[in-house]
Design an enzyme around this catalytic site. Structure first.
Site, PDB file in Angstrom:
ATOM      1  N   HIS A   1      70.402  20.213  72.610  1.00 50.21           N
ATOM      2  CA  HIS A   1      71.822  19.950  72.386  1.00 50.21           C
ATOM      3  C   HIS A   1      72.636  21.231  72.209  1.00 50.21           C
ATOM      4  O   HIS A   1      72.199  22.183  71.580  1.00 50.21           O
ATOM      5  CB  HIS A   1      72.015  19.057  71.163  1.00 50.21           C
ATOM      6  CG  HIS A   1      71.431  19.628  69.894  1.00 50.21           C
ATOM      7  ND1 HIS A   1      72.120  20.485  69.069  1.00 50.21           N
ATOM      8  CD2 HIS A   1      70.218  19.438  69.329  1.00 50.21           C
ATOM      9  CE1 HIS A   1      71.375  20.802  68.039  1.00 50.21           C
ATOM     10  NE2 HIS A   1      70.208  20.189  68.172  1.00 50.21           N
ATOM     11  N   ASP A   2      73.799  21.242  72.831  1.00 49.79           N
ATOM     12  CA  ASP A   2      74.800  22.293  72.677  1.00 49.79           C
ATOM     13  C   ASP A   2      74.419  23.628  73.306  1.00 49.79           C
ATOM     14  O   ASP A   2      75.097  24.626  73.076  1.00 49.79           O
ATOM     15  CB  ASP A   2      75.155  22.506  71.196  1.00 49.79           C
ATOM     16  CG  ASP A   2      75.635  21.234  70.530  1.00 49.79           C
ATOM     17  OD1 ASP A   2      76.717  20.745  70.926  1.00 49.79           O
ATOM     18  OD2 ASP A   2      74.940  20.717  69.637  1.00 49.79           O
TER      19      ASP A   2
ATOM     20  N   GLY B   1      68.389  24.008  69.903  1.00 47.14           N
ATOM     21  CA  GLY B   1      69.812  23.730  69.943  1.00 47.14           C
ATOM     22  C   GLY B   1      70.682  24.967  69.834  1.00 47.14           C
ATOM     23  O   GLY B   1      70.293  25.976  69.237  1.00 47.14           O
TER      24      GLY B   1
END
Length: 258
Positions: A121-122, A139
């Protein structure tokens, strides 16, 4: 006209461009957008608010746009964005962003992503990168243009990999890797600049010499980081390639590998 295999499941709300192909048993979710000329192999799942550009090749058993592996995620409509002309091989997993960051995981253009790569994520991945088999990003990792991650490279959350870097097989990255640097080991240590890669990209002998001097200033001269930055600033006028290193050091938040 798109070519959708009879066994594939494509939600009526999904948006497919011209000449998109969807292979057997693949599943395309409601909020997915796939650009012109992209091919999706068999047994691929693309879900979430995912936008994929044109002329990508996505191989079998990949999962793109699934929810983050983050306990804080509470179902927010975050996104995954993939650019153009990327190759994504078997068993890759790219997750949505989270509300705790920009809300989007982003992969740029012309990237070569081999099997079993995880992009959490991200993460923000630039253009023309290479991820060898089993490279793993935690992440919030940023990977700049032209970086090459060797097989089984693991990158700690919030780290940044600078442009034109290269990591050896099995490297564990716990801090930022400045542009042009070759890194190896657990945890990663610097081993000179990525000379061969820079030659292939058309860097002149003069530029390579300047970058080798910059590397020595940063790592071999016994200088504190602030002292090394001051020294590098003196070199930028004659060798603008060094500016990329200075810009990176200015924005580094985890410190650089030493």
């Amino acid at each position: 006209m798109s070519q959708i295999h009879p066994t594939a499941i494509v939600h009526a709300g999904a948006r497919l461009g011209e000449n998109v192909s969807i292979g057997p048993y693949s599943i395309i979710g409601e909020h997915v957008e796939i650009g012109e000329g992209t091919s999706v192999g068999p047994h691929v799942v693309i879900s979430g608010h995912t936008r994929i550009g044109r002329d990508n090749r996505i191989f079998q058993f990949s999962s793109l746009g699934e929810v983050p592996q983050d306990k804080k995620y509470a179902g927010e409509p975050t996104r995954l964005e993939i650019g153009d002309r990327n190759t994504i091989r078997e068993f890759c997993t790219f997750n949505l962003g989270t509300a705790q960051d920009a809300g989007v995981t982003r992969i740029g253009d012309d990237n070569w992503v081999m099997a079993y790569v995880h992009i959490a994520h991200d993460c923000q991945v630039g253009n023309k990168t290479i991820f060898a088999n089993n490279s793993q990003l935690a992440g919030h990792v940023h990977v700049d243009d032209w970086a090459i991650l060797g097989g089984y490279t693991g990158v700690h959350q919030f780290c940044r990999i600078g442009a034109h870097c290269m990591t050896a097989v099995g490297t564990v990255v716990l801090q930022d890797v400045p542009p042009y640097v070759t890194a190896a080991g657990n945890s990663a240590s610097p081993f000179g600049i990525n000379s061969e890669g820079l030659k292939r990209r058309g860097f002149t002998p003069e530029a390579l010499l300047a970058l080798k001097r910059a590397y020595r200033t940063l790592y071999k001269a016994g200088l504190r980081l602030e002292e090394a930055r001051s020294k590098l600033e003196e070199e930028v006028g004659a060798h603008p390639e060094v500016q990329l290193i200075l810009d990176f050091l200015q924005t580094s938040t985890r410190g650089i590998i030493r």
